[in-house]
Structures are given as structure tokens and as C-alpha cells.
Design an enzyme around this catalytic site. Structure first.
Site, PDB file in Angstrom:
ATOM      1  N   TYR A 109       0.605  -0.851  -0.108  1.00 33.57           N
ATOM      2  CA  TYR A 109       0.269   0.190  -0.071  1.00 33.57           C
ATOM      3  C   TYR A 109       1.641   1.221   0.100  1.00 33.57           C
ATOM      4  O   TYR A 109       1.613   1.206   0.672  1.00 33.57           O
ATOM      5  CB  TYR A 109      -0.905   0.429   1.209  1.00 33.57           C
ATOM      6  CG  TYR A 109      -1.893   1.366   1.119  1.00 33.57           C
ATOM      7  CD1 TYR A 109      -2.676   1.472   0.168  1.00 33.57           C
ATOM      8  CD2 TYR A 109      -2.013   2.360   2.106  1.00 33.57           C
ATOM      9  CE1 TYR A 109      -3.473   2.231   0.419  1.00 33.57           C
ATOM     10  CE2 TYR A 109      -2.363   3.708   2.007  1.00 33.57           C
ATOM     11  CZ  TYR A 109      -2.753   3.669   1.485  1.00 33.57           C
ATOM     12  OH  TYR A 109      -4.208   4.498   0.981  1.00 33.57           O
ATOM     13  N   TRP A 111       1.557   5.872  -1.510  1.00 39.70           N
ATOM     14  CA  TRP A 111       1.175   7.236  -2.604  1.00 39.70           C
ATOM     15  C   TRP A 111       1.842   6.818  -3.707  1.00 39.70           C
ATOM     16  O   TRP A 111       1.505   7.376  -4.620  1.00 39.70           O
ATOM     17  CB  TRP A 111       0.402   8.086  -2.666  1.00 39.70           C
ATOM     18  CG  TRP A 111      -0.590   7.925  -1.192  1.00 39.70           C
ATOM     19  CD1 TRP A 111      -1.350   7.465  -0.707  1.00 39.70           C
ATOM     20  CD2 TRP A 111      -1.610   9.300  -1.848  1.00 39.70           C
ATOM     21  NE1 TRP A 111      -2.549   8.101  -0.662  1.00 39.70           N
ATOM     22  CE2 TRP A 111      -2.896   8.758  -1.635  1.00 39.70           C
ATOM     23  CE3 TRP A 111      -1.412  10.592  -2.376  1.00 39.70           C
ATOM     24  CZ2 TRP A 111      -3.870  10.017  -1.327  1.00 39.70           C
ATOM     25  CZ3 TRP A 111      -2.399  11.446  -2.820  1.00 39.70           C
ATOM     26  CH2 TRP A 111      -3.757  11.159  -2.234  1.00 39.70           C
TER      27      TRP A 111
END
Ligand SMILES: Nc1nc2c(c(=O)[nH]1)N[C@H]1C(S)=C(S)[C@@H](COP(=O)(O)OP(=O)(O)OC[C@H]3O[C@@H](n4cnc5c(=O)[nH]c(N)nc54)[C@H](O)[C@@H]3O)O[C@H]1N2
Ligand SMILES: Nc1nc2c(c(=O)[nH]1)N[C@H]1C(S)=C(S)[C@@H](COP(=O)(O)OP(=O)(O)OC[C@H]3O[C@@H](n4cnc5c(=O)[nH]c(N)nc54)[C@H](O)[C@@H]3O)O[C@H]1N2
Ligand SMILES: [Mo]
Length: 756
Positions: A109, A111
Site C-alpha cells: 500500500y 501513494w
């Protein structure tokens, strides 16, 4: 002559030029309100915190793969790219042969950076799919509880990404009731990039037209001062009780919309029986709520009446659901909107996430943007994303998720690219124990973050400034030709090049690369995207022209939209995706799961809190994106004696003898951290606020678990409920004291791979 080239980041489009030892950054002239976060960008290519060559952890190199408590404390030794890639390829092959691909955790996970081709998630998933798949993750740290509960209540989560647009609200809404605020600090950022920051302007337009704002939350500045909001500050984590009391007033005084409930909802009777206390003997009236929320009953009643006589928008922040029982405030917020009967009307109903990202509510493209295909994952195993430490600590054990009884796979190899779990996860001491259980941890990152320091193999990635890419997002109307500004720092490589090297070693290079280099991929992604578009929307510019122009303004963004207008016009012709086709204020499906922590309708469930007296709000930072570029100028200037600022109400500070600028220690049963005191009456008494993102610094454990101010040493690693198992990192209970004695240096940014 200095050449400024087009570039993009999650917090804005910009232009950058190489200059000796760094880059100059200019905001994009099209952007009405460029973000100050652009000032962090030059730090990206400063060599100080960068990983410049591949590294391997010493004990892993000497002893081979295996569980090891030294992970995170051990030193790393530099190796050649050839050696590093041989080691990673060999280890992937060993693990899949000995344990199967489900033993590889590739949820990874995070960004990462803007840019669709070099998007780290797409790259790592595509690569792992080529080698036989991996255990994946579902949902996000942003949104864990709400997508799951909204599917049961509304049939899908379209309310999140296609809400009624802010342009419509600016024209029609009379009263904004903002649970968790609409913080412009967060609207600086939007996933994938943002070419125009419009949220602030649209809210100010609503205000000038006469709209009124009510902020419900612990921080006064969660709504911009210019909007003149009335501030209600319930105890954090008690919004559900407040919403139930608002519902009580509407029902009790007959201010609710009976016709809306009958036509568009199911289970309104069950919900009303609960609110009025018919089913459990407890009326959820304002006096009841006052005891829980510490908001005066008269104010609650007054707000309910004001909502009933106004075109009212109930705005629910994402933070509300990033807390224990985070499903409840979202479901209760929708129920409240149903009682008001304005769902599907311009300016009424509810929204979830206005301001959470700059693209939410400003508009959406009616077609996709180019993305890198990830292929198919043959491994069925998954976890809700925030259960990663549980998975590593409890292999083979069962857990609940959305009505299913699932089993944690026995993961041996953890693969991370483009995320920073030692930033984003809760209870970092527990996460360290969990990482110690893995046999091998591989991390790609440009920087010596806490996560790379915990890795066995560290592969240095480039940043977006060091490569060509295409910047695009569904919520933004510009496609950006991201031009490389500087050469890669040290020996850093693009994730694509690293995965290509691994794919060659594992015999899947043809499948992974499809024979394309970076430039061929960019052209391919652009042209296949363009060809697949409906001719109505198709841009004329071919790739060469797009690349030369540096930018393509995308047509037909939808900026005038009212969510659920079709459903409202004709619920039989446009039923929702729920079993009943209606809004489910009581869900038979959720009830059938039998979860005490998420029953079949919205309920108030008192938190199982720690004994510490203060509520910590660990929200998203105003001065950076998460942990990214924490050493950049914008972030650095906010620090207090090198620590992350913690905001404290004057009353709480005085009670503890704390002055502005002091170094303080926050602590609870899970850990402690140092931070720098900022005294402010913008924080509700009883609350302290410490944003996420200060790089975890465990270099002086006798003083604190983290000497820099990472709140995730304090947060709890438990799911929202058995329904969604979402992240609950927003809130924690803490005590606070002035730090006396020597103040250890912060070493998190110094690029030294061994921290202890
Ligand atoms: N207590 C608490 N915790 C929270 C939250 C909270 O509210 N409270 N919020 C949560 C939320 S909403 C989120 S989304 C998460 C965010 O958590 P993350 O998304 O994990 O945080 P980032 O700091 O953005 O991490 C991205 C990492 O990718 C690296 N990176 C950048 N570009 C590239 C690239 O091209 N390639 C590679 N390989 N790496 C790259 C960066 O250096 C950085 O280390 O945090 C969550 N954690
Ligand atoms: N500058 C910047 N912008 C960002 C990010 C970033 O890191 N930096 N991260 C991006 C990401 S990934 C996401 S998911 C979004 C996050 O969007 P959100 O989750 O909405 O953002 P937060 O800042 O965590 O929280 C918003 C506010 O909610 C309030 N709040 C906390 N607890 C409660 C509560 O119990 N009740 C009420 N009523 N209010 C409460 C806090 O005061 C906080 O300031 O932001 C995005 N935007
Ligand atoms: Mo997020």
C-alpha cells in the site's frame, strides 16, 4: 538559458529546472491557488536522505532469509545492482516454489508519486502477477470502513467519487454541516495530480452567496476562517451520538420527511425505534448526547431545527471513519440525510470527503485516463489493507471481513514499493514485531525511510523528477507530459527498470515489458487510451504533439452533478444496488452477519478507550503529503526544535506547565514520542493534535519510542469492526508531559541506514 520543464505531483502541476545541486520549482500559471507543498519538492533530489546504491541488511546477507528481531536495528551494506537483483529474484523464486505465491505479500500500500506509467503500485502488481501472483490487500487507509458499509447501505460507493459537485453546492446549499470540517490543508492534495486547486474558491463562492457553515470537530481550522463557521466541538469519536440526537429531534418534533423514508428507504422504522428508545429503552435525545459529546443539548436541538428548515448538506469527512467503529458515523450521517429528505436535490443530502482531496467534488471526467495494465492475479488470498501486522503475526488464523470468515496466509516474503508502512500503519512497535516474522523484506524507495531501514534488500528508486511520465487523474482536467528534469540521483533506477531486471532473471521479461522501453510505453499508453475514447471526447493531439506541448486540457469534465438525482426522480427505474433497491437504514445483510461491533443499523457503540486523559487527533499533515519530503522546506519550517509540532489547548498546557516551544513527550501503553509544543486555542480542550508523517526515529529508545514525533507509535492496531476491518489511526488516548533532560538529536533524515 535555464529550461523549465512540465512536471506533476499529487499536490500540483509545476515546472522545474535543473540547477547545480538541485532543482528550481515554479507553480503552474493555470493554477488559481498553487500549494505551498511545492516548496518541499527540491528536497527530492538532494542527496542527503536518498538511497544512492542498492543495500542488503548485513545479517540477512550473512545468514540468509529468516525471521529476525534485528530488522530495523541492523546495518546495511552496499552491493551492486547485479548482486541485489540476483538476490531478490532468487528469493522470490525460492518462496514461490517452497510455499506458493500466496506466501508473497504484495499489497504494498502507498501513494508513491504522480505519473501513471511509473506508478509504483501498478508496477509492483504487474510484475508480481507475471511471476504467479501474490497476496493482495483491499480498501485503503484513507477509506476502510466507508466503502464496505456504503455498499450495504447505498449499493455502491459512488457517493464518494461522484458526489454532488461543489459548483452545485455553491449555488444551492444554505447550510453546510461539516462533520470533520472541509479542511483546505487536505484539498492541496489529490491522488494522481491536481492542475487547479478549486475547493477554496467554490466554498468562498457559497459563503458570498449567503451559505452558512457549521463545523463539527475538534479543530477550529478544519473550516477556513473566511467561511465564518459556527464551531461545535464534540469529544472526538462521538459524532454518531450527536447525529442520533439530531435524528431524535427531527423524529420527535415531526420535522422529518415521512414521504422520503417511505419511498426511498427501507428500515426507517427500525432506525426510528432505536433513536426514540422504543427498542432499547434509551431515547437518543439531546440530553443523552450531551453527556457523551459534551455539546449542550440546546445547541443540538437548535442545529436539528435549523437543518430541517434549510437546504442542508451533511458533509462527512473521511477521518470520521478512520476510527474505532468508523462504520457508524457514516451510516448515521446517511440516515440523518434521509430524515431530512434532501438526497438527490441540488445542494442537499450528504457528501463524504469534500476537501479530503482537492479533486473531490470539483468535477470528474466521464471517461478513464491512461493507466498501466496490471494483469490478473491468480492468488485468491487478500487482507483488508490495515490488517497487515495481524497477518504477519497470526499466519493461518481466521478473521472476519464483511460476512466472510477468511484465513491469514503464511507470508514469508514482504514486497513494498511506493509506500511507507512505518509511516502509515498503527502501533509501530507491533509492526516492528510483525516485520521481524518475515523471512525476507524487499523495499524500493528513493529515501532512507523507516521502512527501507527495516528491509533486507533496499533498491534505490528514482523520483518523478528523474524520469519521463504521463500525469493524469479522473478528478483532474489536465494530462501532463512529465519531463525528466535531472539525471537519476546516484545509482537510483526506475521501478520499471528494476522489475525488468527481475523479470529477465525469472524468465518473464517478454510478458512484463511487452518489448517496450519507457518511451515506447508512454506512447503506447497514450495512443491506446486515445483510440479507445468515444470520438466525442477524443483529443486531436497525437503523442508527439502532446509531449511537445507538455500538457493536454481534457474536455467535458462534469462539474454540474447531483448524486442520486436519477434515483430520486424514479426509484423503480433507477434502483440502488442494495438488495431492496432502496437506501437501507436497516440492512438485513449486515444484521445477518451477527457482528456486535456493527449491527444491522446505525448505533452508538461506546469506545473501549484507554485510561489516558487526552484525545490525540493524528490527522493528515498540512505541511507535506504523509511522510513524503518530510525534510523539505515547507515541512521543516513547521518543526519545533526539530520535532513535529503538537498543538495543545492553553488550558491543558497550563495544567502541565507546558509553554509554547517546549519539547514534550506524548505517551500511552503502546509507546511514546517527543514533539514540539504549539499552544493554540484552535484545538478543543482535552484534545492534542499531532499530524502524521514525521519520519519514525527510534534512535534513543531510553527517551522515547520515537524522538521525532510520529503519532503512530501511540495509535492502536485494531480494525474498525468485523465488518470492514478499516484503519483506526485517527484517534488515540494519550498523556502529555514536558520533556526534561537532554533532548536527543533527530536522526531520521540523515540518510544513515542504521538507526537502532
Ligand atoms: N495515525 C494515522 N495514520 C495514518 C493516517 C491517519 O490519519 N492517522 N492516514 C492514513 C492514510 S489516509 C494514508 S493514505 C496513509 C499514507 O501512507 P503512504 O502512502 O504509505 O505514505 P507516503 O508517505 O505517501 O509513502 C509513499 C512512499 O513512496 C515513496 N515513493 C515515492 N515515489 C516513489 C516511486 O516512484 N517509487 C517507489 N518505489 N517509491 C516511491 C516515498 O518516498 C514514500 O516513502 O497513511 C495512513 N496513516
Ligand atoms: N496536506 C495534505 N493533504 C492531504 C494528505 C496529506 O498527507 N497532506 N493526505 C491525503 C489523504 S491520503 C487523505 S485520505 C485525505 C484525508 O482526509 P481526512 O481523513 O478527512 O483528513 P484528516 O486530516 O486526517 O482529518 C480531517 C479532520 O478531521 C477531524 N477529526 C478527527 N477526528 C474527528 C472526530 O472524531 N470527529 C470529527 N467531527 N472530526 C474529527 C480532525 O480535526 C482533522 O483535522 O487527505 C488527503 N490530503
Ligand atoms: Mo489516505
Amino acid at each position: 538559458m535555464v529550461e523549465y520543464r512540465p512536471q506533476s505531483s499529487h499536490w500540483g502541476v509545476f515546472r522545474a529546472a535543473a540547477r547545480s545541486g538541485g532543482v528550481d520549482v515554479l507553480p503552474d500559471p493555470h493554477d488559481p491557488e498553487p500549494s505551498a507543498l511545492l516548496r518541499n519538492i527540491p528536497a527530492a533530489v538532494r542527496p542527503d536522505a536518498r538511497v544512492t546504491v542498492p543495500h542488503v541488511r548485513r545479517r540477512w546477507l550473512e545468514r540468509g532469509p529468516g525471521a529476525d528481531d534485528a530488522r530495523g536495528a541492523d546495518e546495511h551494506v552496499p552491493v551492486s545492482w547485479e548482486r541485489a537483483l540476483d538476490l531478490v529474484a532468487g528469493e522470490l523464486d525460492r518462496v514461490r516454489r517452497e510455499h506458493g505465491n500466496r506466501a508473497i505479500y504484495g499489497g504494498s500500500y502507498g501513494w508513491a508519486s504522480a505519473g501513471r506509467f511509473h506508478h509504483a503500485q501498478s508496477q509492483v502488481h504487474r510484475f508480481l502477477n507475471c511471476v504467479g501472483g501474490y497476496t493482495r490487500s483491499v480498501n485503503t487507509y484513507s477509506l476502510g470502513a466507508s466503502p464496505v458499509v456504503l455498499r450495504h447501505v447505498l449499493g455502491d460507493d459512488s457517493a464518494i467519487y461522484s458526489p454532488t459537485t461543489l459548483g452545485v453546492l455553491a449555488e444551492h446549499t444554505e447550510l453546510f454541516v461539516c462533520f470533520g470540517g472541509i479542511p483546505l490543508k487536505n484539498a492541496q492534495v489529490s491522488s494522481g495530480g491536481i492542475s487547479r486547486h478549486e475547493t477554496g474558491g467554490l466554498l468562498r463562492a457559497a459563503r458570498s452567496r449567503g451559505a452558512r457553515f457549521v463545523l463539527v470537530g475538534p479543530l477550529r481550522d478544519d473550516v477556513e476562517a473566511e467561511l465564518g463557521a459556527r464551531w461545535l466541538a464534540p469529544v472526538p469519536g462521538t459524532d454518531t451520538a450527536l447525529m442520533l440526537a439530531l435524528a431524535h429531534v427531527l423524529l420527535d418534533e415531526g420535522l422529518h420527511d415521512e414521504e422520503f423514508l417511505r419511498r426511498y428507504c427501507v428500515g426507517a422504522d427500525v432506525f426510528a425505534d432505536y433513536v426514540l428508545g422504543r427498542s432499547d429503552g434509551v431515547a437518543k435525545d439531546p440530553a443523552w448526547a450531551e453527556r457523551i459529546c459534551q455539546v449542550p443539548a440546546a445547541e443540538i436541538a437548535g442545529l436539528a431545527r435549523e437543518m430541517a428548515r434549510s437546504r442542508a448538506l451533511i458533509s462527512l469527512s473521511w477521518s470520521l471513519q478512520r476510527a474505532p467503529r468508523g462504520e457508524q458515523p457514516i451510516w448515521a450521517g446517511v440516515a440523518l440525510a434521509c430524515l431530512l429528505g434532501q438526497i438527490g436535490l441540488p445542494g442537499g443530502g450528504f457528501g463524504h470527503g469534500y476537501g479530503a482531496m482537492g479533486g473531490i467534488g470539483t468535477g470528474v471526467l466521464p471517461y478513464p485516463v491512461p493507466t498501466l495494465p496490471q494483469g490478473a492475479n491468480p492468488v485468491p488470498d487478500f487482507i483488508p489493507v490495515a490488517r497487515v501486522a495481524d497477518m504477519l503475526l497470526h499466519p493461518g488464523e481466521e478473521f472476519d471481513y464483511d460476512g466472510q470468515r477468511l484465513t491469514y496466509p503464511d507470508v514469508r516474503l514482504v514486497y513494498w514499493s511506493g509506500g511507507n508502512p512505518f509511516h502509515h500503519h498503527q502501533d509501530l512497535t507491533r509492526l516492528r514485531r510483525a516485520f521481524a516474522r518475515a523471512e525476507t523484506v524487499v523495499v524500493h524507495d528513493p529515501f532512507w525511510t523507516a521502512t527501507t531501514r527495516h528491509a533486507d534488500v533496499v533498491l534505490p528508486a528514482t523520483t518523478a523528477l528523474e524520469r519521463d511520465d504521463i500525469g493524469a487523474a479522473r478528478l483532474d482536467p489536465a494530462l501532463v507530459a512529465m519531463h525528466r528534469v535531472v539525471e537519476p540521483v546516484g545509482q537510483a533506477r526506475d521501478d520499471y527498470r528494476m522489475f525488468t531486471g527481475l523479470a529477465e532473471r525469472l524468465g518473464v521479461a517478454a510478458e512484463f515489458t511487452e518489448g517496450r522501453d519507457e518511451r515506447a510505453w508512454l506512447e503506447h499508453l497514450y495512443e491506446t487510451w486515445r483510440a479507445a475514447l468515444d470520438p466525442r471526447h477524443r483529443p486531436e493531439a497525437d503523442f508527439a504533439r502532446f509531449w511537445r506541448d507538455g500538457r493536454l486540457d481534457l474536455p467535458d469534465r462534469v462539474t454540474e452533478h447531483v448524486v442520486y438525482a436519477d434515483f430520486r426522480a424514479d426509484p423503480d427505474a433507477h434502483p440502488l444496488g442494495t438488495p431492496s433497491g432502496r437506501i437501507e437504514l436497516h440492512s438485513g445483510t449486515v444484521a445477518s452477519f451477527g457482528y456486535p461491533d456493527c449491527p444491522g443499523h446505525p448505533v452508538w457503540l461506546p469506545p473501549e478507550d484507554g485510561p489516558e486523559p487526552l484525545h490525540l487527533v493524528a490527522n493528515n499533515p498540512a505541511t507535506r503529503l504523509h511522510s513524503q519530503l518530510d525534510h523539505g522546506d515547507r515541512s521543516a519550517e513547521s518543526k519545533v526544535r526539530g520535532r513535529e509540532p503538537v498543538r495543545i489547548n492553553p488550558v491543558d498546557a497550563a495544567a502541565r506547565g507546558i509553554r509554547d516551544g517546549d519539547v514534550v513527550r506524548l505517551r500511552n501503553a503502546r509507546g511514546s514520542c517527543l514533539a514540539g509544543a504549539r499552544i493554540s486555542d484552535a484545538v478543543r480542550p482535552g484534545v492534542v493534535q499531532l499530524a502524521t508523517g514525521a519520519w519514525f526515529d527510534p534512535s534513543a529508545p531510553d527517551v522515547a519510542t520515537c524522538v521525532h514525533g510520529n503519532p503512530n507509535v501511540l495509535t492502536t492496531d485494531t480494525g474498525t469492526s468485523r465488518l470492514a476491518q478499516g484503519c483506526t489511526g485517527q484517534l488515540a488516548r494519550v498523556e502529555l508531559e514536558r520533556h526534561t533532560g537532554p533532548v536527543p538529536p533527530v536522526r531520521a533524515h540523515d540518510g544513515d541506514p542504521a538507526l537502532g
